[in-house]
Scaffold this motif. Structure first.
Motif, PDB file in Angstrom:
ATOM      1  N   ASN A  75       0.883   2.260  -2.697  1.00  0.00           N
ATOM      2  CA  ASN A  75      -0.433   2.828  -2.971  1.00  0.00           C
ATOM      3  C   ASN A  75      -1.479   1.748  -2.709  1.00  0.00           C
ATOM      4  O   ASN A  75      -1.179   0.555  -2.790  1.00  0.00           O
ATOM      5  CB  ASN A  75      -0.525   3.316  -4.416  1.00  0.00           C
ATOM      6  CG  ASN A  75      -1.599   4.360  -4.609  1.00  0.00           C
ATOM      7  OD1 ASN A  75      -2.789   4.065  -4.527  1.00  0.00           O
ATOM      8  ND2 ASN A  75      -1.188   5.596  -4.869  1.00  0.00           N
ATOM      9  N   VAL A  76      -2.713   2.174  -2.414  1.00  0.00           N
ATOM     10  CA  VAL A  76      -3.784   1.194  -2.225  1.00  0.00           C
ATOM     11  C   VAL A  76      -4.315   0.690  -3.560  1.00  0.00           C
ATOM     12  O   VAL A  76      -5.015  -0.328  -3.612  1.00  0.00           O
ATOM     13  CB  VAL A  76      -4.941   1.791  -1.394  1.00  0.00           C
ATOM     14  CG1 VAL A  76      -4.479   2.112   0.022  1.00  0.00           C
ATOM     15  CG2 VAL A  76      -5.520   3.039  -2.064  1.00  0.00           C
ATOM     16  N   ASP A  77      -4.001   1.391  -4.657  1.00  0.00           N
ATOM     17  CA  ASP A  77      -4.429   0.953  -5.983  1.00  0.00           C
ATOM     18  C   ASP A  77      -3.474  -0.114  -6.515  1.00  0.00           C
ATOM     19  O   ASP A  77      -2.266  -0.051  -6.282  1.00  0.00           O
ATOM     20  CB  ASP A  77      -4.455   2.139  -6.950  1.00  0.00           C
ATOM     21  CG  ASP A  77      -5.499   3.176  -6.570  1.00  0.00           C
ATOM     22  OD1 ASP A  77      -6.530   2.785  -5.987  1.00  0.00           O
ATOM     23  OD2 ASP A  77      -5.280   4.371  -6.842  1.00  0.00           O
ATOM     24  N   LYS A 115      -0.148  -3.327   6.177  1.00  0.00           N
ATOM     25  CA  LYS A 115       0.084  -4.715   5.776  1.00  0.00           C
ATOM     26  C   LYS A 115       0.449  -4.727   4.304  1.00  0.00           C
ATOM     27  O   LYS A 115      -0.377  -4.449   3.440  1.00  0.00           O
ATOM     28  CB  LYS A 115      -1.167  -5.559   6.034  1.00  0.00           C
ATOM     29  CG  LYS A 115      -1.530  -5.671   7.511  1.00  0.00           C
ATOM     30  CD  LYS A 115      -2.758  -6.546   7.714  1.00  0.00           C
ATOM     31  CE  LYS A 115      -3.102  -6.672   9.192  1.00  0.00           C
ATOM     32  NZ  LYS A 115      -4.316  -7.494   9.411  1.00  0.00           N
ATOM     33  N   LEU A 116       1.728  -5.039   4.015  1.00  0.00           N
ATOM     34  CA  LEU A 116       2.230  -4.910   2.656  1.00  0.00           C
ATOM     35  C   LEU A 116       1.506  -5.822   1.676  1.00  0.00           C
ATOM     36  O   LEU A 116       1.493  -5.552   0.487  1.00  0.00           O
ATOM     37  CB  LEU A 116       3.737  -5.182   2.637  1.00  0.00           C
ATOM     38  CG  LEU A 116       4.585  -4.171   3.427  1.00  0.00           C
ATOM     39  CD1 LEU A 116       6.061  -4.486   3.269  1.00  0.00           C
ATOM     40  CD2 LEU A 116       4.293  -2.747   2.968  1.00  0.00           C
ATOM     41  N   GLY A 117       0.893  -6.889   2.143  1.00  0.00           N
ATOM     42  CA  GLY A 117       0.140  -7.744   1.247  1.00  0.00           C
ATOM     43  C   GLY A 117      -1.173  -7.127   0.792  1.00  0.00           C
ATOM     44  O   GLY A 117      -1.810  -7.621  -0.141  1.00  0.00           O
ATOM     45  N   GLU A 118      -1.575  -6.032   1.437  1.00  0.00           N
ATOM     46  CA  GLU A 118      -2.841  -5.375   1.112  1.00  0.00           C
ATOM     47  C   GLU A 118      -2.644  -4.054   0.377  1.00  0.00           C
ATOM     48  O   GLU A 118      -3.617  -3.387   0.038  1.00  0.00           O
ATOM     49  CB  GLU A 118      -3.641  -5.144   2.408  1.00  0.00           C
ATOM     50  CG  GLU A 118      -3.996  -6.446   3.129  1.00  0.00           C
ATOM     51  CD  GLU A 118      -4.733  -6.208   4.436  1.00  0.00           C
ATOM     52  OE1 GLU A 118      -4.958  -5.026   4.775  1.00  0.00           O
ATOM     53  OE2 GLU A 118      -5.081  -7.193   5.110  1.00  0.00           O
TER      54      GLU A 118
END
Length: 214
Positions: A108-110, A89-92
């Motif tokens: 990245n998740v950061d 989910k690109l918003g996350e």
């Protein structure tokens, strides 16, 4: 200013995004060959000045694909591992690398900050003059001090580790540079190098054993 080489990777058409966009990126070999020593001599310093003027929050990168993505996949970094993940989910998640026209292609998740429109415009204009829009992009540095890391590829995953010792530059390929914070006008410094047996990075089998540092 004219392009320094005759055949260059093209910037993917504006309508491409997601896996389609990623799979249109050049291989490491194609990008490295396009970014000739002559182009580096001219551009690395000029781009360094530009990046420094925007707070050195973004660096210069050699745009290339690590592998092929399947439908629904995103190249995503978590900690020291970057690999394709399904149904992200690109918003996350947050963009980490951008093409010259500002389109993100790795995430990245950061948390990160997208380069401002003014930087994208000036950057794209600068490298377009040399025909390198499909070869060079921007990556997020943030407040981190650029450090040397080694990257190895296992399957379709890229695993990085910080190192402090010397790296063999003779068989290395520079793939990223970061501006030195607070030193406007200084050339950008090497931020990422890849040592590999084969530069066709889209094929995980031949990319096995690859080393890089950033």
């Amino acid at each position: 200013m004219t392009a320094l080489v005759q055949s260059l990777p093209a910037l993917p058409p504006a309508l491409y995004s997601g896996p389609e966009l990623y799979n249109k990126l050049p291989t490491l070999g194609e990008a490295d060959e396009a970014f000739t020593p002559e182009a580096r001599t001219i551009l690395v310093s000029q781009v360094g000045d530009l990046l420094a003027s925007f707070g050195a929050l973004w660096g210069l990168c050699l745009v290339h694909a690590h592998c092929s993505l399947e439908v629904g996949e995103t190249m995503l970094g978590r900690g020291n591992i970057s690999q394709p993940e399904k149904d992200v989910k690109l918003g996350e998640v947050f963009p980490e690398r951008w093409l010259a026209d500002g389109r993100p292609y790795e995430f990245n998740v950061d948390k990160s900050q997208p380069p401002p429109a003014a930087l994208v415009t000036q950057f794209n204009t600068l490298i377009s003059e040399m025909g390198l829009s499909g070869t060079l992009g921007l990556y997020y540095v943030g407040d981190k001090v650029p450090e040397v890391v080694l990257e190895r590829t296992e399957g379709r995953a890229n695993i990085i580790e910080v190192v402090t010792g010397p790296v063999d530059g003779g068989s290395s390929i520079q793939t990223g540079w970061a501006s030195i914070k607070g030193q406007a006008g200084m050339p950008v410094t090497m931020a990422c190098v890849i040592n590999c047996d084969s530069r066709i990075t889209r094929n995980a089998a031949v990319h096995k054993g690859t080393r890089s540092h950033t």
